[in-house]
Structure formats: C-alpha cells, structure tokens
Design a protein around this motif. Structure first.
Motif, PDB file in Angstrom:
ATOM      1  N   ASP A  52      15.271   8.491   6.273  1.00 36.83           N
ATOM      2  CA  ASP A  52      15.297   7.145   5.683  1.00 36.83           C
ATOM      3  C   ASP A  52      14.003   6.851   4.931  1.00 36.83           C
ATOM      4  N   MET A  53      13.517   7.850   4.209  1.00 37.30           N
ATOM      5  CA  MET A  53      12.316   7.700   3.407  1.00 37.30           C
ATOM      6  C   MET A  53      12.564   8.254   2.012  1.00 37.30           C
ATOM      7  N   SER A 108       5.227   3.066  10.880  1.00 34.66           N
ATOM      8  CA  SER A 108       4.189   2.110  10.480  1.00 34.66           C
ATOM      9  C   SER A 108       4.596   1.282   9.263  1.00 34.66           C
ATOM     10  N   GLY A 109       5.839   1.443   8.818  1.00 29.82           N
ATOM     11  CA  GLY A 109       6.350   0.601   7.751  1.00 29.82           C
ATOM     12  C   GLY A 109       6.395   1.217   6.378  1.00 29.82           C
ATOM     13  N   PHE A 110       6.043   2.502   6.244  1.00 29.34           N
ATOM     14  CA  PHE A 110       6.086   3.167   4.941  1.00 29.34           C
ATOM     15  C   PHE A 110       7.476   3.769   4.722  1.00 29.34           C
ATOM     16  N   SER A 111       8.138   3.333   3.676  1.00 30.30           N
ATOM     17  CA  SER A 111       9.459   3.886   3.351  1.00 30.30           C
ATOM     18  C   SER A 111       9.373   4.903   2.223  1.00 30.30           C
ATOM     19  N   GLU A 112       8.203   4.991   1.596  1.00 37.04           N
ATOM     20  CA  GLU A 112       7.988   5.933   0.498  1.00 37.04           C
ATOM     21  C   GLU A 112       6.659   6.642   0.721  1.00 37.04           C
ATOM     22  N   VAL A 113       6.619   7.937   0.454  1.00 35.41           N
ATOM     23  CA  VAL A 113       5.396   8.704   0.648  1.00 35.41           C
ATOM     24  C   VAL A 113       5.240   9.700  -0.490  1.00 35.41           C
ATOM     25  N   MET A 131       0.840  -1.198   0.000  1.00 34.20           N
ATOM     26  CA  MET A 131       0.000   0.000   0.000  1.00 34.20           C
ATOM     27  C   MET A 131       0.878   1.252   0.000  1.00 34.20           C
ATOM     28  N   LYS A 132       0.449   2.253  -0.768  1.00 34.42           N
ATOM     29  CA  LYS A 132       1.181   3.515  -0.835  1.00 34.42           C
ATOM     30  C   LYS A 132       0.475   4.583   0.006  1.00 34.42           C
ATOM     31  N   ALA A 133       1.253   5.579   0.412  1.00 32.44           N
ATOM     32  CA  ALA A 133       0.722   6.641   1.268  1.00 32.44           C
ATOM     33  C   ALA A 133       0.673   7.957   0.514  1.00 32.44           C
ATOM     34  N   LEU A 134      -0.371   8.725   0.779  1.00 34.08           N
ATOM     35  CA  LEU A 134      -0.555  10.054   0.193  1.00 34.08           C
ATOM     36  C   LEU A 134      -0.819  11.040   1.320  1.00 34.08           C
ATOM     37  N   VAL A 135      -0.004  12.081   1.405  1.00 37.59           N
ATOM     38  CA  VAL A 135      -0.158  13.112   2.439  1.00 37.59           C
ATOM     39  C   VAL A 135      -0.446  14.441   1.756  1.00 37.59           C
ATOM     40  N   LEU A 136      -1.518  15.095   2.177  1.00 35.05           N
ATOM     41  CA  LEU A 136      -1.893  16.392   1.625  1.00 35.05           C
ATOM     42  C   LEU A 136      -1.206  17.492   2.414  1.00 35.05           C
ATOM     43  N   ALA A 176      -4.376  15.423  -7.804  1.00 37.05           N
ATOM     44  CA  ALA A 176      -3.067  15.826  -8.326  1.00 37.05           C
ATOM     45  C   ALA A 176      -2.034  14.712  -8.226  1.00 37.05           C
ATOM     46  N   ALA A 177      -2.293  13.716  -7.373  1.00 36.78           N
ATOM     47  CA  ALA A 177      -1.332  12.622  -7.185  1.00 36.78           C
ATOM     48  C   ALA A 177      -1.807  11.299  -7.754  1.00 36.78           C
ATOM     49  N   GLN A 178      -2.878  11.300  -8.509  1.00 35.78           N
ATOM     50  CA  GLN A 178      -3.475  10.046  -8.993  1.00 35.78           C
ATOM     51  C   GLN A 178      -2.472   9.193  -9.771  1.00 35.78           C
ATOM     52  N   LYS A 179      -1.600   9.833 -10.523  1.00 35.75           N
ATOM     53  CA  LYS A 179      -0.660   9.093 -11.362  1.00 35.75           C
ATOM     54  C   LYS A 179       0.304   8.234 -10.558  1.00 35.75           C
ATOM     55  N   ARG A 180       0.418   8.490  -9.263  1.00 36.57           N
ATOM     56  CA  ARG A 180       1.344   7.736  -8.417  1.00 36.57           C
ATOM     57  C   ARG A 180       0.777   6.390  -7.969  1.00 36.57           C
ATOM     58  N   PHE A 181      -0.496   6.151  -8.250  1.00 35.60           N
ATOM     59  CA  PHE A 181      -1.153   4.962  -7.721  1.00 35.60           C
ATOM     60  C   PHE A 181      -1.643   4.067  -8.850  1.00 35.60           C
TER      61      PHE A 181
END
Length: 403
Positions: free
Chosen positions: A71-72, A44-49, A1-6, A91-96
């Motif tokens: 370390d992200m 929580s285990g997310f290395s990419e955001v 699962m990927k994370a998205l932060v506004l 705006a971030a749809q392309k990342r998913f």
C-alpha cells in the motif's frame, strides 16, 4: 515531508552475499532489510517513498515492484556508479522541492523498533536538521558525535579508528533541509564534509536518541546479530492455518507461513521463522533464532541453530547448520557439519577482502553464497566463506580395485 531511502549499496565487506544482491536485500527474520525499512515508513504515515538503487537493482524492483502490495508508491532513482552515500542522495534530488525538509534513511540498518516517529517528533520540536543517534559498545568504525547539554550535535568525527571516543554514533536516519543537496554538491558528494558544513551553518544538528537496539549490517556475521535482535521482540506465535503438521512439537514465538509441511518427530523452538512452502522432515530439530526463507527443504534428522537461510535451499539429512548464513538456492549435501567454534574457544576469524578479520565472536559457523552446491559428508571450518555458485564434490572414499 518526503522520504528518501538509500538502497544502492553493495557492501564491500558483505561477501559472499553482496555479490548477488544489494545489501538492503539481505534477509533478517524472514524478510529483506529493506522490507522492514519500508514497513517502518508506512507505519509512520509515509505512503510514498523514493528509493535510490544501483547494482543488482532488479532484485529490488522484482520484489517490491510499484510498492502496491505494501500500500505504498515507490519511485526508483538510479545511482549509476557505486560512488558513495552522498552521490546516492544527489541522484534523487529531482524528487524534492526547495524549501522543504526530507527524511533520509540508510537502507542497511536494522532497528529493534520503529524509530521514524521519534525522529519526526524531535524535528517537529526543533524545526531544524535532525539526526538519529544511538549508543553502541564499539564506535571506532562509525560516525561519532559530540553533544552539548541540549543534545545538539556540535561536531561529527567519521570513523575515528580510536576506542577512546564517546559512545554516541550517527544511526543513519536524518531529517535534512533541501539546501543540503547544494551543500552536498559543493562538497563533491562527500557526506562527512557536507554534514560538517551543515553543523557549522546551522550551529548544530539536533540529536534524536534511539534507546532500543540498532545494528549496522556491515559484515556477514552482523546478519545473525540483527536477526536475533528482531526475533527477541516477538512475544507470541504466528502460525498460518494452512500448515500441515504431523506429531511435531512447536514451542515459543514461532512464525510459520502458509503451505509449510512439518513431519512427525520434528521439534521447533522459538523464536524461529519458517517461510511459505517449506518442508521440515522427520526428527528435525530447529533451535531458536533460526530463520528459513520460503521453499526451504530440511531433511531427516537435521539440526538448525541460530542460522539464516535466505530461501529455496535444501539441507540434506543428518546435517548440522549452526551460527551460519546460507544464501538463496543452496544445496547442502547429507551429513554436512558446519563447525561453529575453535577447539580452544578463541574468537573466530573470517577472511574478508583477502584480510583476516577478528569477529570477536567465539561461536560462528559458515557463510555460503547463492547457488552453492556442497556434496555430502563435509565438515565446514568455522568462519568459512564460500563464494556464490561454488560446487564442492562429495567427500567420499574410493574403494580399491581388484582383490
């Protein structure tokens, strides 16, 4: 699962601080709000955001860079216009990728503990859309939710403006399916409508209850509430070995970073944060819930109480700063007093967007934007808002000429 932060929101009610930074870069307990959010994700285990950024994006990019110091890996997505939460998500749809769920986190909330893992656990059990919800005393300006007996959200009422609603509100953290992008686009980027469509389509969104503290930083005084909430979790002191201390008293869970100099007679009572490279002068009193950003200078005999200084700020000798928030690179002249109460002990009112807002707080000082210069000898009225780069001359007496 990927994370998205506004992290693109400026916060129209957050003046004077939103005029020079995105709201997630406001400081709480010595760190930007966004730093705390990314730290939760890392734990929580997310290395990419994926971050959505907008106005004053350079403040975020210059601070976090690629994310390597945490370390992200941080991927930046630009929201060209401040056109709401929904358009920020799009705006971030392309990342998913189609068929996957993603974690969505609003960048302007502060929580007492890491709530990401709990929401992920709820999602793992339900296998469907999930939303963090929490109990708050005042819900009129937030997204109220209706729950069935299985803790499923069956209806959402956004900012009802009424006080007779339930006490559960949306907490700004979700696990959503990829198809939510299509739903959101079909609703013109309206988050409220898109969530309503998702509830109807899925027949529910699973609610994940957050039992600990939660603050939606919507107004300047919310910074103080969030700061206190975080500091109340500190159990022990953390003092860097490089600090220089001369006959000072340090008591309680005080966090002091590297290169700080504390002169004789100073008293520091925790919980308190003092950022790297700061100078604390002789006979200074720093009371609990004070947060001093890096390279702060506090002069002789100053008293600080329940205040947040973003950093690179100078407070001149014999001043008092209480229940206040001070932006970056502010110069406060000697003998300046922030008055933090009305004489009748009534609630403090603050002018926000040319409108008087009752804070429902009876102890509240001032809000000074970045790069303000205040001359010596001022008494700042409770609830004052001073815009960035304002210069106020010394308050002094002109002698009569001649005899």
């Amino acid at each position: 699962m990927k994370a998205l932060v506004l992290a693109a929101g400026s916060g129209r009610n957050m003046a004077p601080f939103s005029e020079t930074r995105p709201k997630p870069m406001i400081h709480v307990a010595g760190r930007p709000i966004l730093y705390r959010t990314l730290s939760m994700l890392k734990e929580s285990g997310f290395s990419e955001v994926n971050l959505v950024i907008g106005p004053h994006a350079d403040k975020i990019e210059n601070y976090f860079g690629t994310g390597s110091f945490m370390d992200m890996t941080i991927n930046y997505n630009i929201q060209k216009k401040s056109s709401g939460i929904g358009n920020g998500i799009l705006a971030a749809q392309k990342r998913f990728n189609p068929g996957e769920h993603f974690l969505l986190v609003y960048g302007d909330i502060v929580t007492e503990e890491n709530v990401i893992s709990g929401i992920l656990q709820t999602f793992a059990a339900s296998k469907g859309p999930t939303a963090g919800i929490c109990l708050v005393p005042e819900t009129a300006s937030l997204g109220n939710v209706y729950l069935d007996n299985a803790m499923n959200i069956t209806r959402i009422v956004e900012k009802p403006g009424r006080k007779d609603m339930g006490n559960y509100v949306l907490a700004g953290i979700y696990v959503l399916p990829y198809e939510f992008f299509k739903i959101l686009g079909g609703c013109g980027g309206d988050m409220k409508k898109a969530l309503a469509v998702l509830v109807k389509k899925e027949r529910r969104i699973k609610g994940s209850i957050m039992e600990k503290g939660w603050v939606d930083v919507a107004y300047p005084w919310d910074i103080l509430a969030a700061n206190k909430m975080v500091m109340d979790t500190w159990q022990t002191a953390s003092i860097h070995q490089s600090i220089s201390v001369r006959d000072a008293k340090i008591k309680g869970p005080v966090h002091i970073e590297e290169g700080v100099e504390i002169r004789s007679g100073a008293v520091i009572l925790g919980p308190t944060f003092i950022g790297r490279g700061s100078y604390i002068g002789n006979n200074v009193l720093i009371r609990k819930y004070s947060s001093l950003g890096p390279d702060s200078v506090v002069g002789f005999g100053v008293e600080l109480k329940n205040c947040v200084l973003f950093g690179k700020t100078r407070v001149g000798r014999l001043s008092f700063v209480g229940d206040s928030v001070i932006g970056q690179e502010v110069d406060i002249g000697a003998g300046t007093m922030t008055i933090n109460c009305n004489i009748d002990n009534s609630d403090i009112k603050v002018m926000i967007n040319n409108k008087s807002v009752n804070t429902k707080i009876n102890k509240l000082g001032a809000f000074l934007g970045d790069e303000c210069i205040l001359g010596s000898g001022h008494n700042i009225k409770a609830g004052s808002v001073i815009q960035p780069q304002t210069t106020i001359p010394h308050h002094h007496t002109f002698p009569k000429s001649g005899r």
